[in-house]
Motif scaffolding. Sequence first.
Motif, PDB file in Angstrom:
ATOM      1  N   LEU A   5       0.855  -1.182   0.000  1.00 35.92           N
ATOM      2  CA  LEU A   5       0.000   0.000   0.000  1.00 35.92           C
ATOM      3  C   LEU A   5       0.894   1.236   0.000  1.00 35.92           C
ATOM      4  O   LEU A   5       1.694   1.440   0.916  1.00 35.92           O
ATOM      5  N   ASN A   6       0.768   2.044  -1.057  1.00 36.64           N
ATOM      6  CA  ASN A   6       1.544   3.280  -1.179  1.00 36.64           C
ATOM      7  C   ASN A   6       3.040   3.047  -0.951  1.00 36.64           C
ATOM      8  O   ASN A   6       3.613   3.458   0.067  1.00 36.64           O
ATOM      9  N   PRO A   7       3.708   2.400  -1.929  1.00 31.62           N
ATOM     10  CA  PRO A   7       5.131   2.068  -1.760  1.00 31.62           C
ATOM     11  C   PRO A   7       6.078   3.253  -1.946  1.00 31.62           C
ATOM     12  O   PRO A   7       7.291   3.105  -1.790  1.00 31.62           O
ATOM     13  N   GLY A   8       5.566   4.430  -2.313  1.00 33.04           N
ATOM     14  CA  GLY A   8       6.418   5.603  -2.425  1.00 33.04           C
ATOM     15  C   GLY A   8       7.101   5.733  -3.778  1.00 33.04           C
ATOM     16  O   GLY A   8       6.757   5.058  -4.751  1.00 33.04           O
ATOM     17  N   ASN A   9       8.102   6.610  -3.855  1.00 31.84           N
ATOM     18  CA  ASN A   9       8.746   6.903  -5.138  1.00 31.84           C
ATOM     19  C   ASN A   9      10.235   6.602  -5.165  1.00 31.84           C
ATOM     20  O   ASN A   9      10.919   6.915  -6.130  1.00 31.84           O
ATOM     21  N   GLU A  10      10.777   5.986  -4.094  1.00 31.96           N
ATOM     22  CA  GLU A  10      12.211   5.765  -4.026  1.00 31.96           C
ATOM     23  C   GLU A  10      12.701   4.836  -5.136  1.00 31.96           C
ATOM     24  O   GLU A  10      13.792   5.028  -5.686  1.00 31.96           O
ATOM     25  N   ALA A  11      11.919   3.804  -5.470  1.00 33.05           N
ATOM     26  CA  ALA A  11      12.338   2.858  -6.517  1.00 33.05           C
ATOM     27  C   ALA A  11      12.519   3.571  -7.854  1.00 33.05           C
ATOM     28  O   ALA A  11      13.502   3.354  -8.569  1.00 33.05           O
ATOM     29  N   ALA A  60       5.176   5.887  -8.386  1.00 28.00           N
ATOM     30  CA  ALA A  60       5.732   7.163  -7.943  1.00 28.00           C
ATOM     31  C   ALA A  60       4.814   8.327  -8.307  1.00 28.00           C
ATOM     32  O   ALA A  60       4.704   9.309  -7.555  1.00 28.00           O
ATOM     33  N   TYR A  61       4.158   8.223  -9.442  1.00 27.62           N
ATOM     34  CA  TYR A  61       3.301   9.317  -9.889  1.00 27.62           C
ATOM     35  C   TYR A  61       1.988   9.391  -9.099  1.00 27.62           C
ATOM     36  O   TYR A  61       1.568  10.468  -8.659  1.00 27.62           O
ATOM     37  N   TYR A  62       1.326   8.263  -8.900  1.00 27.23           N
ATOM     38  CA  TYR A  62      -0.017   8.290  -8.302  1.00 27.23           C
ATOM     39  C   TYR A  62      -0.014   8.268  -6.777  1.00 27.23           C
ATOM     40  O   TYR A  62      -0.961   8.746  -6.143  1.00 27.23           O
ATOM     41  N   ASP A  63       1.006   7.721  -6.152  1.00 29.13           N
ATOM     42  CA  ASP A  63       1.031   7.470  -4.709  1.00 29.13           C
ATOM     43  C   ASP A  63       0.863   8.754  -3.904  1.00 29.13           C
ATOM     44  O   ASP A  63       1.699   9.661  -3.948  1.00 29.13           O
ATOM     45  N   LYS A  64      -0.208   8.820  -3.113  1.00 30.76           N
ATOM     46  CA  LYS A  64      -0.515  10.023  -2.343  1.00 30.76           C
ATOM     47  C   LYS A  64       0.334  10.165  -1.082  1.00 30.76           C
ATOM     48  O   LYS A  64       0.281  11.191  -0.399  1.00 30.76           O
ATOM     49  N   SER A  65       1.112   9.121  -0.752  1.00 30.63           N
ATOM     50  CA  SER A  65       1.914   9.189   0.476  1.00 30.63           C
ATOM     51  C   SER A  65       3.234   9.930   0.272  1.00 30.63           C
ATOM     52  O   SER A  65       3.992  10.108   1.218  1.00 30.63           O
TER      53      SER A  65
END
Length: 525
Positions: A5-11, A60-65
């Motif tokens: 759930l919401n893995p973020g944008n680091e990858a 990374a684009y959609y994740d609201k976290s």
Amino acid sequence: MGLYLNPGNEAFRQICKGVYVDKTDLIDYVNGTVETPAKMTCFSRPRRFGKSFAAKMLCAYYDKSCDSKNLFKDLKISKMDSFGEYLNKYDVIYLDITRFISRTKSLGTDVVADIQSVVIEELRKAFPEYVCEDEIYLPDALYGISQETGNKFIVIIDEWDALFREEKEDDDLQNKYVQLLRGLFKGGTATDQTIAAAYMTGILPIKKYGTESALTDFQEFTMTSPAKLAQYVGFTETEVKKLCMKYRMDFNSMQTWYDGYSFSRMQHLYNPNSVINAMRNEEIQNYWTKTESFESLRNYIEENFDGLRDAVVMMLGGQSVEIDISTFQNDIISYRSRDDVLTLLIHLGYLAYDQALQTVYIPNREVSEVFQSATKGVIWEPVTRAIRQSEKLLAATISGDRDQVADSLDLIHEECTSVLQYNDENSLACAIYIAYYTARNYYMIIRELPAGKGFADYAFIPQKGIDKPPMIVELKYDKDADSAITQIRERRYGGRLKECFGSLMLVGINYDKNTKKHSCLIEKA
């Protein structure tokens, strides 16, 4: 922020720091599907063709976290009207199915149950008041959250078909998995209120049962029909040229090794993984076998369904063969014919498909080497012997030893036709290409080169840094070698090559179908 759930944008941030080609305009396409009837997208392509990169980019684009505005600010999507509309606006569910398979093999648990269990656990931590303790069905958990909060989810599934590939004999597990996907994406009120968009990527198209897709609501883009997403299958020629300039690599060699995938909307697509490795290592070589075992290829082609071996030999000989892709069931065990196996090899990236002509061919030198390795065996020994002879044939050609060339061609043609089981002009062209197989180590070999007043059968153009003469090879069938040389001269096939290199070898080859003998003339212009 979690694993699922919401893995973020680091990858994606790390991806951008390497040898990177900007494909963020794919986001604009997905944006156009959000909360529309076309919101389910399945985009399948071979291993190492950028599937996971795209999935992590979308996360990374959609994740609201997280806040990804600066990450995308200099990329293509930032120039598009839809950029700010959905940027970091959704809860994202990200599933890498290969990760679950590896995890459950070590834990000895059910893959489908594990997917639901771990995702629900993360949902429960994020939305404790809306996910009850005894909930075990993921679609219901998501629906309950959406009903209470009004939030919708974007679901991104990487390697969606891994269960069909790695657990190919477990029908019960596959059926459970399909039922889970149907529960998430089957359409209707629950899905409309829960899912804003879904993006799945894998190697195989969606499994078919008979003629029907297992997931009918998805818009599919595949290696046989990528439609408007064709430019995202691999790297385009323009993108590879820019990389070659940046990393000071030879574009012509890059083209010979990694080009060859082509579609009606986009020609000249390159294997992304191989191009990146070549740039990173500053060395052009075969990177395919270092990332993908070709034992599976050997297994497929040794099952010689109704002329499959003939088809492979013809393609090794530089030719295309006709194919009917309609009967393929989109899995790796239900193949019943030559065409089913060839279609599978298209989706695995070993073959390329010409949509207009409905033919299939080996795309480039890199994959051709994989086929050559896979055909080393008893039933392929004639072709293997022919390829081993090719270095001697090239040396005889360059030295002008026409008798040795004719004798070698007699042997190689006989070896090839012993496999192909027929003796015609196609067989001759195939035999000639295999006869000069190792010449590709030194030359760019072009069939039907537009030159002078027609098309030269074969043009051998030395690669950069190779000290060998350019050659024009013209074939005749049941005529004579003199007429082949005369045609080269009269139609001025060698004009441009002679201008570029200052010298040129003219090679005329004739095959007499009655005597089954070749004759050869070699001249230096």
